[in-house]
Design an enzyme around this catalytic site. Sequence first.
Site, short mmCIF file in Angstrom:
data_model
loop_
_atom_site.label_atom_id
_atom_site.label_comp_id
_atom_site.label_asym_id
_atom_site.label_seq_id
_atom_site.Cartn_x
_atom_site.Cartn_y
_atom_site.Cartn_z
CE LYS A 53 -4.08 -2.44 1.95
NZ LYS A 53 -4.77 -2.66 3.16
CD GLN A 97 -3.98 -4.38 6.07
OE1 GLN A 97 -3.64 -3.36 5.49
NE2 GLN A 97 -4.23 -5.66 5.66
CG ASP A 120 -9.68 -0.38 4.30
OD1 ASP A 120 -9.37 -0.97 3.27
OD2 ASP A 120 -9.06 -0.59 5.39
N1 GUN Z 1 -7.19 -7.00 5.75
C1 GUN Z 1 -7.62 -7.69 4.55
N2 GUN Z 1 -8.18 -7.22 3.52
C2 GUN Z 1 -8.20 -5.74 3.93
C3 GUN Z 1 -8.45 -4.60 3.43
O1 GUN Z 1 -9.11 -4.32 2.47
N3 GUN Z 1 -8.09 -3.58 4.27
C4 GUN Z 1 -7.85 -3.49 5.62
N4 GUN Z 1 -7.60 -2.47 6.23
N5 GUN Z 1 -7.30 -4.60 6.12
C5 GUN Z 1 -7.67 -5.64 5.19
#
Ligand code: GUN
Length: 287
Positions: A53, A97, A120
Amino acid sequence: MLANIIDGKKISADIKDEVKNETAKLKEKGIEPCLAVILVGNDAASQVYVRNKKKACEYTGIKSLSYELDEDIKEDELIKLIDELNNRDDVNGILVQLPLPKHIDEQKILLKIKPSKDVDGFHPYNTGLLSIGKAVLKPCTPAGIIELINRSNIEISGKNAVVIGRSNIVGKPVSMLLLSENATVTVCHSKTKDINKTIKNADIVVAAVGIPYFVKEDMVKDGAVVIDVGINRLENGHLAGDVDFENVSKKASYITPVPGGVGPMTIAMLMKNCLLAAKAQNGGGDI
Ligand code: GUN
């Protein structure tokens, strides 16, 4: 029939380039989009996701702030950090996350993120908007699936779409988005009776069930569009989708591979959400 393979790497690269151009234009106006990424603990997969990211931020010109917190941090301390970031005008997006350590209540944390910074799309305010077809910040993987279908010039309106899996991150939101695109949507899960018959009726199959090779050739209709959201790590270390690609690709009209299908779309859509959040927070529309 031999399926067309939907190239998620190419489509996600196109989206990141679009975001990069738009970000450069915003910067000319003195606005620098900024994403704060919070990682709690030492989960290996999460570390890889967070690194990717940050790399995507660098590529697109979005500033990223990184917070790496101890596994045993108190819930209150995490909430304090989120509050600080909520109040900072220079921070447009906040991403925590997942998964979080067991002693932290995930839903409680997601509720603390200001909805306009929830890149998100997991805050109940934004999932509520999604359910009435008005979301600006849509969950990244589901939004990426719709982009893959649209950019492959596949019509969604009027089609039977079957989603396998009902998670809050993928199954539920992608079914809402497909409904907004005027598909007739069925969501299957572990308690669904006669799941094979339901899948056989689908023009579009979205497999987000978390079982390697769950969708087999004899389960899908001739010419179906098959989207594979699965990322299953096999004992031999290989990555397997939820779809038996080798055989299903002989019957589908379009199919996504694993890796290189849905996977790369998630981060591309996150970048797009950061851009949308920055624009909205600087007078370019409501969230
Ligand atoms: N863990 C697995 N997929 C995601 C996601 O799309 N965003 C976040 N923040 N954590 C995750």
